[in-house]
Write a protein that holds these residues in place. Structure first.
Motif, PDB file in Angstrom:
ATOM      1  N   ILE A  96      18.307  26.601  -8.013  1.00 15.71           N
ATOM      2  CA  ILE A  96      18.130  27.200  -6.687  1.00 15.71           C
ATOM      3  C   ILE A  96      18.989  26.474  -5.659  1.00 15.71           C
ATOM      4  O   ILE A  96      19.663  27.098  -4.831  1.00 15.71           O
ATOM      5  CB  ILE A  96      16.642  27.174  -6.290  1.00 15.71           C
ATOM      6  N   ASP A  97      18.982  25.171  -5.730  1.00 16.21           N
ATOM      7  CA  ASP A  97      19.789  24.366  -4.797  1.00 16.21           C
ATOM      8  C   ASP A  97      21.271  24.692  -4.945  1.00 16.21           C
ATOM      9  O   ASP A  97      21.998  24.837  -3.948  1.00 16.21           O
ATOM     10  CB  ASP A  97      19.536  22.882  -5.059  1.00 16.21           C
ATOM     11  N   ALA A  98      21.732  24.847  -6.183  1.00 13.04           N
ATOM     12  CA  ALA A  98      23.138  25.172  -6.425  1.00 13.04           C
ATOM     13  C   ALA A  98      23.487  26.565  -5.923  1.00 13.04           C
ATOM     14  O   ALA A  98      24.579  26.792  -5.391  1.00 13.04           O
ATOM     15  CB  ALA A  98      23.446  25.060  -7.921  1.00 13.04           C
ATOM     16  N   ILE A 159      24.813  31.289 -10.533  1.00 15.92           N
ATOM     17  CA  ILE A 159      23.960  30.750 -11.592  1.00 15.92           C
ATOM     18  C   ILE A 159      24.787  30.392 -12.818  1.00 15.92           C
ATOM     19  O   ILE A 159      24.565  29.352 -13.463  1.00 15.92           O
ATOM     20  CB  ILE A 159      22.839  31.750 -11.929  1.00 15.92           C
ATOM     21  N   GLY A 160      25.773  31.227 -13.144  1.00 14.56           N
ATOM     22  CA  GLY A 160      26.643  30.918 -14.279  1.00 14.56           C
ATOM     23  C   GLY A 160      27.451  29.653 -14.055  1.00 14.56           C
ATOM     24  O   GLY A 160      27.643  28.851 -14.981  1.00 14.56           O
ATOM     25  N   THR A 161      27.926  29.460 -12.832  1.00 14.28           N
ATOM     26  CA  THR A 161      28.665  28.245 -12.502  1.00 14.28           C
ATOM     27  C   THR A 161      27.767  27.017 -12.617  1.00 14.28           C
ATOM     28  O   THR A 161      28.185  25.963 -13.123  1.00 14.28           O
ATOM     29  CB  THR A 161      29.244  28.352 -11.082  1.00 14.28           C
ATOM     30  N   PHE A 162      26.525  27.156 -12.149  1.00 17.20           N
ATOM     31  CA  PHE A 162      25.565  26.057 -12.284  1.00 17.20           C
ATOM     32  C   PHE A 162      25.347  25.702 -13.751  1.00 17.20           C
ATOM     33  O   PHE A 162      25.354  24.515 -14.132  1.00 17.20           O
ATOM     34  CB  PHE A 162      24.234  26.440 -11.634  1.00 17.20           C
ATOM     35  N   ALA A 163      25.170  26.718 -14.588  1.00 16.99           N
ATOM     36  CA  ALA A 163      24.943  26.468 -16.012  1.00 16.99           C
ATOM     37  C   ALA A 163      26.153  25.781 -16.643  1.00 16.99           C
ATOM     38  O   ALA A 163      26.011  24.843 -17.436  1.00 16.99           O
ATOM     39  CB  ALA A 163      24.646  27.782 -16.730  1.00 16.99           C
ATOM     40  N   LYS A 164      27.341  26.230 -16.280  1.00 16.22           N
ATOM     41  CA  LYS A 164      28.567  25.628 -16.823  1.00 16.22           C
ATOM     42  C   LYS A 164      28.698  24.173 -16.398  1.00 16.22           C
ATOM     43  O   LYS A 164      28.980  23.292 -17.225  1.00 16.22           O
ATOM     44  CB  LYS A 164      29.778  26.428 -16.349  1.00 16.22           C
ATOM     45  N   ALA A 293      30.264  31.269 -16.577  1.00 12.31           N
ATOM     46  CA  ALA A 293      29.993  30.143 -17.473  1.00 12.31           C
ATOM     47  C   ALA A 293      31.053  29.994 -18.556  1.00 12.31           C
ATOM     48  O   ALA A 293      30.978  29.073 -19.373  1.00 12.31           O
ATOM     49  CB  ALA A 293      28.612  30.298 -18.108  1.00 12.31           C
ATOM     50  N   GLY A 294      32.036  30.907 -18.563  1.00 11.39           N
ATOM     51  CA  GLY A 294      33.123  30.807 -19.525  1.00 11.39           C
ATOM     52  C   GLY A 294      32.974  31.681 -20.740  1.00 11.39           C
ATOM     53  O   GLY A 294      33.702  31.503 -21.733  1.00 11.39           O
ATOM     54  N   GLY A 295      32.056  32.633 -20.693  1.00 10.15           N
ATOM     55  CA  GLY A 295      31.809  33.492 -21.841  1.00 10.15           C
ATOM     56  C   GLY A 295      32.881  34.553 -22.044  1.00 10.15           C
ATOM     57  O   GLY A 295      33.574  34.934 -21.101  1.00 10.15           O
TER      58      GLY A 295
END
Length: 318
Positions: A96-98, A159-164, A293-295
Motif C-alpha cells: 500500500i505504501d509503495a 503493484i507489479g513494480t512493488f513485487a519486482k 514485474a517483468g512477465g
C-alpha cells in the motif's frame, strides 16, 4: 529478480448452481484445471488477487475506486468459498505504501470482506482461499462514477513494480468478465425494492440479519435464473454476450497493449456488453502488474459464451 505468473479467469455463481450442464463445461473445467496445476507447480510466495466487489465491502454510502486488505474474510455467498485469507500483514502494508508513492490512491481495510468475485478464482485456480499468502485488491464495478480503466492499469503497474522490487515470486490473479449482464441480480439503486435498495446503499451495518437476507436473496435469484436459462427464457441476448468485443479485449491483453484501454469508457462498455463487463478492470490491473514485474506476454487459453453460466467465460495466463 522476481518471478511472476499471471492468471485471469471469469467467475459466476451459476457455475455451481446451473440446472443443466452446458456443452462447454468439460472444456471450461479443463482450462481451470490446467491453470490450477501450473499455480501449484509455481508455488507463489504471494498472490495479488484483483477482484470486483458485489456489494460486499463497497456500498453507495462509501465506494472507493480500489481497496487493499491487510486482513480479509470471504463471505458465504452463492458461488463463493467462505473462510479466512492468509494475508501477510506487513507485506500488504508495504505494498500500500509503495502504491501511494507511485501516485495511485487506494483505500485500506484492516477487516476486508470479499465475495465470489475473488474467492471463486482463489478456490479454482489457487486451490483454496488460504492455500497461499494472498493480498486482496477490490475494484469498484457498480457504484458510479466508475474508475477509468487507465486507473486500473496504473494500480496494477504500481503493484507489479512493488513485487519486482521486493524480489517476490508472485501470482497476479484477475477475476471477472467478460461480457455478461446480471442486472436483475444487481439492479440500479432505486429499482430493486426496499430491502435491496437499503442494502446496496449502506450494507449490513451491525445487523447480521440484513446480511443473511441479502445472501439468501442472492442464492434464491441465482437458482431461479438457472432454471430460466435451462428453459430458454433467459437468452444470450439477455446476457448481452458480445463475442466480437470480448475477442477484441482478449487480443489487446495478449498483445500487451494495455494502454489501449485508457481511452475506453466503462459506461460505453456496459452499453455494449452488460453491467458485468467492467470486471475487465480486474484483468487490466492483473495484466499490468504482471507486465511491470517483468512477465512475458499473456496467452488466451479458452473463450466461449456459456449461457448456463450467464457469462462469456475466458481464461488467460502469462
Amino acid at each position: 529478480m522476481s518471478e511472476t505468473m499471471l492468471t485471469c479467469a471469469s467467475h459466476s455463481p451459476l457455475m455451481y448452481c446451473r440446472t443443466t450442464k452446458p456443452p462447454q463445461e468439460d472444456e471450461v473445467n479443463a482450462a481451470f484445471a490446467s491453470r490450477a496445476e501450473a499455480v501449484r507447480s509455481f508455488a507463489p510466495e504471494v498472490i495479488f488477487s484483483f477482484g470486483p466487489d458485489h456489494y460486499t465491502s463497497m456500498f453507495q454510502r462509501l465506494a472507493p475506486a480500489f481497496v487493499v486488505g491487510t486482513k480479509a474474510e470471504a463471505v458465504a455467498d452463492i458461488g463463493g468459498h467462505p473462510g479466512t485469507l492468509e494475508v501477510p500483514y506487513q507485506l500488504a502494508f508495504d505494498c500500500i505504501d509503495a502504491v501511494y508513492k507511485a501516485g495511485v490512491d487506494v483505500a485500506v481495510s484492516h477487516d476486508l470482506k470479499i465475495d465470489h468475485g475473488s474467492s471463486q478464482a482463489l478456490h479454482r485456480v489457487a486451490g483454496g482461499i488460504s492455500a497461499f499468502p494472498t493480498i486482496p485488491i477490490l475494484i469498484n464495478i457498480f457504484t458510479q462514477p466508475l474508475p477509468p480503466f487507465r486507473r486500473s492499469r496504473l494500480l496494477g503497474e504500481a503493484i507489479g513494480t512493488f513485487a519486482k522490487n521486493s524480489g517476490l515470486r508472485a501470482l497476479f490473479l484477475g477475476s471477472g468478465g467478460l461480457s455478461h449482464n446480471p442486472e436483475s441480480i444487481f439492479p440500479a439503486v432505486g429499482t430493486g425494492g426496499d430491502m435491496v435498495d437499503d442494502y446496496m446503499r449502506s450494507g449490513p451495518g451491525l445487523q447480521s440479519d440484513r446480511e443473511e437476507g441479502w445472501l439468501k436473496r442472492q442464492n434464491d435469484i441465482h437458482i431461479v435464473a438457472a432454471g430460466l436459462m435451462a428453459d430458454g427464457v433467459i437468452t444470450d441476448a439477455d446476457c448481452c454476450f458480445n463475442i466480437e468485443l470480448d475477442r477484441k479485449c482478449l487480443e489487446i491483453i495478449a498483445r500487451g497493449e494495455l494502454e489501449t484501454f485508457d481511452e475506453w469508457s466503462p459506461n460505453d462498455l456496459i452499453k455494449e456488453a452488460g453491467i458485468g463487463s467492467v470486471e475487465l478492470s480486474c484483468w487490466i490491473a492483473a495484466a499490468a502488474a504482471h507486465r511491470a514485474a517483468g512477465g512475458p506476454l499473456p496467452q488466451v487459453d479458452y473463450y466461449a459464451p456459456v449461457l448456463q453460466y450467464g457469462v462469456a467465460v475466458a481464461v488467460a495466463h502469462g
